[in-house]
Structure formats: structure tokens, C-alpha cells
Design an enzyme around this catalytic site. Structure first.
Site, PDB file in Angstrom:
ATOM      1  N   ASP A 149       0.851  -1.187   0.000  1.00  0.00           N
ATOM      2  CA  ASP A 149       0.000   0.000   0.000  1.00  0.00           C
ATOM      3  C   ASP A 149       0.887   1.236   0.000  1.00  0.00           C
ATOM      4  OD1 ASP A 149      -2.948   0.986   0.510  1.00  0.00           O
ATOM      5  OD2 ASP A 149      -1.642   2.202   1.787  1.00  0.00           O
ATOM      6  N   ASN A 160      -2.632  13.042  -4.127  1.00  0.00           N
ATOM      7  CA  ASN A 160      -3.805  13.465  -4.906  1.00  0.00           C
ATOM      8  C   ASN A 160      -4.277  14.849  -4.486  1.00  0.00           C
ATOM      9  OD1 ASN A 160      -4.060  11.213  -6.569  1.00  0.00           O
ATOM     10  ND2 ASN A 160      -5.271  10.086  -5.061  1.00  0.00           N
ATOM     11  N   HIS A 199      -4.806  14.443  -9.140  1.00  0.00           N
ATOM     12  CA  HIS A 199      -4.919  13.008  -9.414  1.00  0.00           C
ATOM     13  C   HIS A 199      -3.975  12.546 -10.516  1.00  0.00           C
ATOM     14  CE1 HIS A 199      -8.338  11.997  -6.812  1.00  0.00           C
ATOM     15  NE2 HIS A 199      -8.768  13.232  -7.053  1.00  0.00           N
ATOM     16  N   ASP A 259      -1.622   9.272 -10.315  1.00  0.00           N
ATOM     17  CA  ASP A 259      -1.505   8.212 -11.332  1.00  0.00           C
ATOM     18  C   ASP A 259      -0.045   7.941 -11.676  1.00  0.00           C
ATOM     19  OD1 ASP A 259      -4.241   8.083 -11.351  1.00  0.00           O
ATOM     20  OD2 ASP A 259      -4.497   9.269 -13.195  1.00  0.00           O
ATOM     21  N   GLU A 286      -4.717   2.168  -4.456  1.00  0.00           N
ATOM     22  CA  GLU A 286      -3.263   2.261  -4.328  1.00  0.00           C
ATOM     23  C   GLU A 286      -2.696   0.993  -3.698  1.00  0.00           C
ATOM     24  OE1 GLU A 286      -4.970   4.162  -0.579  1.00  0.00           O
ATOM     25  OE2 GLU A 286      -5.475   4.007  -2.692  1.00  0.00           O
TER      26      GLU A 286
END
Length: 468
Positions: free
Chosen positions: A346, A354, A359, A363, A389
Site C-alpha cells: 500500500d 492526490n 490526481h 496516477d 493504491e
């Protein structure tokens, strides 16, 4: 013709046919109602009015003759009460009695509950809607009855010693003459005038009866005509239903069956099947669309297979495909007794990336982790994205000790990498949890153990590897 157009035409035709049905039935019910009124109510009321005219004339005669015979003034009072009721000068009994002679002697003859509104008898006659010649007969009878009243009043005056002065008024005084009064009311002239009163009433009843018979015949003819209209409408409706049934069978039902068969064949994977329907409606258009769909399915099938197993953002195995592989490896491990390990990764503080940079930067972080992690994996290891994630690593034939080594290799590789955003170097860390399958673990229990280990790393400060 299109089904939608046919449906509109059919619906319009149905409304027209239904309206016609309604009109004919309404007219037929009107005939029944009119016939019922004529046969039951009208004729009875006509008789009642004629009988009341006859009866009132008889009651006046009875009261007048009784007065001159007995000399009792009460009968003179009764006489003028009857006359006032007939002319609308006094309240009319709700149900006019069969004989005023007896009714007048009862205690409740003037009771309010037995009396209605004052209405002249001629008004009641006019309200019945009689023909002019019929109404004239009743009016003639009443006029004759009113003429007879003059003789009766002359007799009343003679009883009191009053006589005609030549102008119709009884102002000449003399001696009371009971014999003269009696002669007036029992004379041949009086009897003839009474007969003359009854004759128009009888003629009226015969005229009404003849008219009722004539109208009944006309109503029956009208009723028969509307029955024939209904029969014709039923025949037309039947023909229309048959035409619609044939059209629906040939242009809708059978093409749908053929279309369903071809669609079923395509659904089973036979993409060479093509519909060959020759109908010019929406079903024909649907068959052409189905053929175009079959052409595109064959071209898209490989792309769909790729999309079904690959994450669109980072280009590695997606959750669904990863779970399928994980379940197969768990069965293999249990069957052959070989070790199997699972890593859960994680991204630390991913929400911060973000929220701070947008965002698109988030990515890019995911892509970086995917790229760096894959360099630390062995050939048989499998990496998959199983959440926003979150990543998972399937390590076949690997015990927990070796899995921890792989996990640390991945963690340090990510930690040592960076992402350049607008001249700013961003560092990323990850928390990893690892576990080895034990006897009896299914896919749910196996994932849960790895997940617990990963959250253990987060709770202990992140950017580390924990195992369970």
C-alpha cells in the site's frame, strides 16, 4: 410498415372503433330508457292526471248535491276546498285521495305532512308534455267542469236566498229555495253537462294510448336498428383482429423467433452466423444491427480479453485476473504441498499526493511503483493491482523467509526512486505485509492474513515490511 407506425394506426383505429361502440351503446341505452319512461311512468302519470280531473269534478258534484239536500254548510266548505286545490289556490295533497268525500272527514286532512305546494291542475297537465290535441282535450274537459261550477254556485246562492241579476252575479235577494237548488243539480241539463265533461277525458286516454303504441313501435324499430349496428361492428372488429393476428404472426412473431435463434448462436460463440430477415420494420433493422454487432464482436474479442485481465492505468494484472491466478495457486499448493507466499503493498500517504498535486500526479506515482516493483520480481512471480493504491504479489514455491527478501527488495527499490514534478523531486514509500499459506487457508483467509500484516507495517510507522 414500421411497427411504431402500425401501432399508432392500430391505436387510432381502436379509439375510433371504441368510440363507435360507445355511441351505439349509448344510443341503445337511450332507447331502452326512453321506452321504459314511456311504458312505465308516462302512461301512469297521464292516467292519474285525467282521473284527478274526473275525480275532482265528481267530488264537486257530490259536495254540491249533499249541501242542497242536507243544508249542512260543511259541504259547501268542502266544495270550495276542492275547487281551490284544482285551481292552485290551496296546497295540493301529495297523493290526491281516491275520494275527497271520505278524506275530508278525517282529522288530518289539513296536516302539513299530507300537503304539497299549490299547483293548478292545468299546469301539471302542461308539464307532462302532451301533444297539443291531447292537452286541448283535457283543457276542454276542465273548461266544461268550470262551466258546471256556475250551476252549482247558482244552487248554493238559491239555498241562501240569492239569485242571478242577469250579469252572472247573485245579488238579487229573495227567499231561500231548496227545491229550486235541488232541481238545478239533479236536472237533465246538469246530467248532460256531466257527461260532456267525461267524454273529452275518455278521448284523451284513448289518444295517449294510441300515441304510446305508435311510439313503442318506433322505439322498437330504432332498437332493432342499433342492434344491427352492433352486429356489424362485431363483424368488423373480428375481421380487424384476424388481419392484425396474421400481420403480427408474419411480420413480428416469426421474425422474432428467427432473430432469437441467430442471436443465441452468436452468443454461443458462432460469430459466422448472420441474420437473413426480409421484413421492412424495426425487427428488420434490428437484424441488420445484430449482423453489424457480430462483425465487431469478432474484431473486439481479443481486445476484450486483454482488457478483462489488465489494469487500464498501470498495465499489469487487474484484480479479477489476479484473484483467478491466486485461487489456482492456492489449490496447487494444497494439492502438492509446496510453499506459497503473498505480499500486499500500500502506498504511504497516497491521498496526500492526490490532494496536493492532483490526481494526475497520483496516477504517475502508481505507474512508478509498478515499474520499479516489477524489476525486483522473479520470472514466476505475479504482480496485480487489487485496489486504488494497493498492489499484491503472488510468489509461487516461496516460503515466508524468501518472500520477506523479495518484499524488502521491492520496498527499497521504491524508496530509492523518485518522481520529478515541475522541477520538484517527489519521494514515495510503501508499506508491505507478507504471509505464507498454511493448511486449510482458502483465498479469503489468505488475503486477510496478508492484509493484516500490511496494516501492521502502517501502524508501526510505514515504509517497512511486516509478516504474519
Amino acid at each position: 410498415m414500421n411497427i411504431s407506425t402500425g401501432n399508432k394506426i392500430g391505436f387510432l383505429g381502436f379509439l375510433i372503433l371504441l368510440s363507435t361502440y360507445g355511441y351505439v351503446v349509448f344510443q341503445l341505452m337511450g332507447v331502452f330508457e326512453e321506452q321504459s319512461i314511456k311504458n312505465e311512468g308516462y302512461y301512469v302519470r297521464s292516467h292519474n292526471l285525467a282521473n284527478e280531473l274526473r275525480q275532482s269534478s265528481d267530488d264537486l258534484t257530490r259536495m254540491a248535491r249533499t249541501f242542497v239536500v242536507t243544508g249542512d254548510a260543511i259541504y259547501e266548505q268542502f266544495y270550495f276546498e276542492i275547487f281551490a286545490i284544482r285551481n292552485g289556490d290551496a296546497p295540493r295533497p301529495i297523493k290526491y285521495p281516491p275520494s275527497y268525500w271520505y278524506t275530508s272527514l278525517t282529522d288530518d286532512r289539513t296536516s302539513a305532512i299530507n300537503l304539497g305546494k299549490p299547483v293548478p291542475l292545468q299546469v301539471l297537465m302542461s308539464e307532462m308534455g302532451f301533444l297539443e290535441k291531447e292537452f286541448l282535450l283535457l283543457r276542454k274537459s276542465q273548461n266544461l267542469s268550470d262551466k258546471l261550477v256556475h250551476l252549482e254556485r247558482q244552487a248554493f246562492a238559491a239555498m241562501k236566498g240569492r239569485y242571478d241579476d242577469g250579469s252572472g252575479d247573485f245579488t238579487v235577494k229573495g227567499k231561500p229555495d231548496t227545491a229550486f237548488a235541488t232541481k238545478l243539480l239533479f236536472s237533465t241539463q246538469y246530467k248532460e253537462e256531466k257527461i260532456a265533461i267525461m267524454k273529452p277525458i275518455q278521448e284523451f286516454l284513448e289518444a295517449v294510448e294510441n300515441r304510446m303504441i305508435s311510439e313503442s313501435i318506433a322505439l322498437q324499430a330504432k332498437q332493432e336498428k342499433y342492434f344491427w349496428y352492433i352486429i356489424v361492428l362485431l363483424v368488423i372488429s373480428t375481421v380487424i383482429v384476424l388481419v392484425i393476428a396474421v400481420y403480427v404472426r408474419n411480420k413480428i412473431v416469426l421474425p422474432i423467433f428467427l432473430l432469437e435463434h441467430d442471436a443465441h448462436m452468436i452468443a454461443e460463440g458462432n460469430y459466422q452466423v448472420r441474420c437473413k430477415l426480409n421484413v421492412e420494420n424495426e425487427i428488420g433493422s434490428l437484424s441488420l444491427s445484430l449482423n453489424e454487432m457480430a462483425d465487431h464482436i469478432e474484431l473486439d474479442i481479443k481486445e476484450l480479453e486483454r482488457l478483462a485481465t489488465t489494469d487500464g492505468l498501470v498495465g499489469i494484472t487487474n484484480r479479477r485476473a489476479f484473484m483467478v491466478s491466486l485461487e489456482l495457486e492456492i489449490k496447487r499448493s494444497h494439492r502438492y504441498g509446496v510453499p506459497l507466499s503473498l505480499l500486499m503493498l500500500d502506498v504511504d500517504y497516497f491521498k496526500k499526493f492526490n490532494d496536493t498535486y492532483g490526481h494526475h500526479v497520483g496516477d504517475e506515482v502508481l505507474k512508478l511503483i509498478c515499474k520499479v516493483s516489477q524489476t525486483a520480481l522473479r520470472e514466476n512471480d505475479l504482480m496485480g493491482r487489487i485496489g486504488g493504491e494497493e498492489f499484491a504479489f503472488l510468489l509461487p514455491a516461496t516460503n515466508i523467509d524468501s518472500a520477506i527478501i523479495v518484499a524488502e527488495r521491492i520496498r527499497t527499490a521504491v524508496e530509492s526512486s523518485s518522481l520529478l514534478i515541475d522541477s520538484e523531486e517527489l519521494r514515495v514509500t510503501v508499506s508491505i505485509g507478507g504471509t505464507q499459506i498454511i493448511k486449510g487457508n482458502d483465498i479469503s483467509a489468505f488475503l486477510k492474513r496478508a492484509d493484516i500484516a500490511m496494516y501492521k507495517s502502517k501502524e508501526n510507522g510505514r515504509n517497512q515490511t511486516s509478516w504474519l
